[in-house]
Design a protein around this motif. Structure first.
Motif, PDB file in Angstrom:
ATOM      1  N   CYS A   5      10.408   1.270  49.073  1.00 31.88           N
ATOM      2  CA  CYS A   5      10.196   1.207  47.640  1.00 31.88           C
ATOM      3  C   CYS A   5      10.349  -0.280  47.079  1.00 31.88           C
ATOM      4  O   CYS A   5       9.936  -0.750  46.143  1.00 31.88           O
ATOM      5  N   ASN A   6      11.240  -0.904  47.775  1.00 29.42           N
ATOM      6  CA  ASN A   6      11.392  -2.379  47.160  1.00 29.42           C
ATOM      7  C   ASN A   6      10.345  -3.333  47.483  1.00 29.42           C
ATOM      8  O   ASN A   6      10.098  -4.352  47.059  1.00 29.42           O
ATOM      9  N   SER A  11       3.754  -2.341  38.825  1.00 33.40           N
ATOM     10  CA  SER A  11       2.893  -1.299  38.405  1.00 33.40           C
ATOM     11  C   SER A  11       2.791  -0.054  39.377  1.00 33.40           C
ATOM     12  O   SER A  11       2.887   1.208  38.696  1.00 33.40           O
ATOM     13  N   GLU A  12       2.954  -0.363  40.673  1.00 35.64           N
ATOM     14  CA  GLU A  12       3.308   0.929  41.584  1.00 35.64           C
ATOM     15  C   GLU A  12       4.496   1.674  41.215  1.00 35.64           C
ATOM     16  O   GLU A  12       4.542   2.953  41.433  1.00 35.64           O
ATOM     17  N   LEU A  13       5.653   0.845  41.024  1.00 36.78           N
ATOM     18  CA  LEU A  13       6.760   1.778  40.590  1.00 36.78           C
ATOM     19  C   LEU A  13       6.751   2.423  39.409  1.00 36.78           C
ATOM     20  O   LEU A  13       7.236   3.697  39.326  1.00 36.78           O
ATOM     21  N   MET A  14       5.798   1.943  38.326  1.00 42.19           N
ATOM     22  CA  MET A  14       5.759   3.004  37.115  1.00 42.19           C
ATOM     23  C   MET A  14       4.863   4.127  37.576  1.00 42.19           C
ATOM     24  O   MET A  14       5.055   5.116  36.922  1.00 42.19           O
ATOM     25  N   ALA A  24      11.995   5.390  42.516  1.00 47.23           N
ATOM     26  CA  ALA A  24      11.130   4.221  41.782  1.00 47.23           C
ATOM     27  C   ALA A  24      12.045   3.624  40.675  1.00 47.23           C
ATOM     28  O   ALA A  24      11.876   2.501  40.419  1.00 47.23           O
ATOM     29  N   PHE A  25      12.787   4.680  40.021  1.00 50.07           N
ATOM     30  CA  PHE A  25      13.468   4.437  38.861  1.00 50.07           C
ATOM     31  C   PHE A  25      14.955   3.462  39.273  1.00 50.07           C
ATOM     32  O   PHE A  25      15.120   2.350  38.675  1.00 50.07           O
ATOM     33  N   THR A  26      15.206   3.565  40.541  1.00 47.68           N
ATOM     34  CA  THR A  26      16.131   3.210  41.196  1.00 47.68           C
ATOM     35  C   THR A  26      15.950   1.550  41.375  1.00 47.68           C
ATOM     36  O   THR A  26      16.787   0.487  41.125  1.00 47.68           O
ATOM     37  N   GLU A  27      14.767   1.431  41.896  1.00 50.96           N
ATOM     38  CA  GLU A  27      14.311   0.054  42.453  1.00 50.96           C
ATOM     39  C   GLU A  27      14.050  -0.846  41.279  1.00 50.96           C
ATOM     40  O   GLU A  27      14.454  -1.812  41.023  1.00 50.96           O
ATOM     41  N   LEU A  61      13.858   4.537  29.119  1.00 54.61           N
ATOM     42  CA  LEU A  61      12.680   4.231  30.074  1.00 54.61           C
ATOM     43  C   LEU A  61      12.723   5.649  31.198  1.00 54.61           C
ATOM     44  O   LEU A  61      11.454   6.141  31.280  1.00 54.61           O
ATOM     45  N   TRP A  62      13.775   6.129  31.340  1.00 53.58           N
ATOM     46  CA  TRP A  62      13.921   7.326  32.169  1.00 53.58           C
ATOM     47  C   TRP A  62      13.205   8.481  31.419  1.00 53.58           C
ATOM     48  O   TRP A  62      12.611   9.162  31.846  1.00 53.58           O
TER      49      TRP A  62
END
Length: 195
Positions: A5-6, A11-14, A24-27, A61-62
């Motif tokens: 994840c890191n 963009s990929e995390l979103m 993804a949110f945690t990252e 955001l969440w």
């Protein structure tokens, strides 16, 4: 947390976040929370308000993760969200400061008006006392026992060896005299103040 994840881009995390991916949110939080906190704190200089802002931005955001269309960069979006929250706090502070200033001004007016009011009250009491002193001796005595010593008609009658009817008449006559004299004074006072 997913081990890779890191390594994802913002963009990929979103994209993962839109799929309800908590990792993804945690990252995203790990990447930006500290930087956003420092940015907001450098402006606000208040740890509690800054913590609340960061919490608000990430909670938002969440909550909006499924519909969140960030066309610019994630970092830009988050910085703008923090800036918006800072501006809200500044607006709240200004409203509070303005409200306190109005209250302070009101207290200042109250401080200047109150002593003036007390002076007028004392002057009026002095005038009333002077008019009472000009009543006939027995009438003045009966009136003072009733109004200043708070004795009943019966108690006054007993102490002065008078009938209750006489006491009642003396007080009624005293009030008539005082009302006439004070009405003339108050009328003159009103003319003086309003002309």
């Amino acid at each position: 947390m997913m081990p890779t994840c890191n390594l994802y881009t913002d963009s990929e995390l979103m994209d993962l976040l839109k799929e309800d991916n908590a990792d993804a949110f945690t990252e995203i939080y790990r990447r930006y929370a500290k930087l956003l906190y420092q940015h907001a704190f450098s402006i606000l200089k208040d740890r509690d308000e800054t913590k609340e802002i960061i919490q608000e931005v990430f909670t938002s955001l969440w909550n909006k993760r499924m519909n969140c269309d960030i066309e610019a960069s994630l970092s830009g979006y988050l910085y703008m969200a923090v800036r918006y929250q800072v501006l809200k706090i500044y607006a709240h502070r200004r409203v509070r400061r303005d409200h306190l200033a109005v209250c302070k001004d009101s207290l200042h007016v109250y401080d200047t008006v109150l002593p003036d009011y007390l002076i007028r009250e004392r002057q009026l009491q002095h005038i009333i006392d002077r008019e009472i002193d000009q009543l006939p001796k027995k009438m003045r005595q009966v009136f003072n026992m009733s109004r200043k010593e708070h004795l009943s008609y019966k108690e006054i009658a007993h102490q002065l060896a008078l009938s209750e009817g006489t006491v009642k008449t003396q007080i009624r006559n005293a009030l008539k005299i005082l009302r006439c004299r004070l009405d003339a004074f108050l009328y003159t006072l009103l003319i003086f103040f309003f002309l």
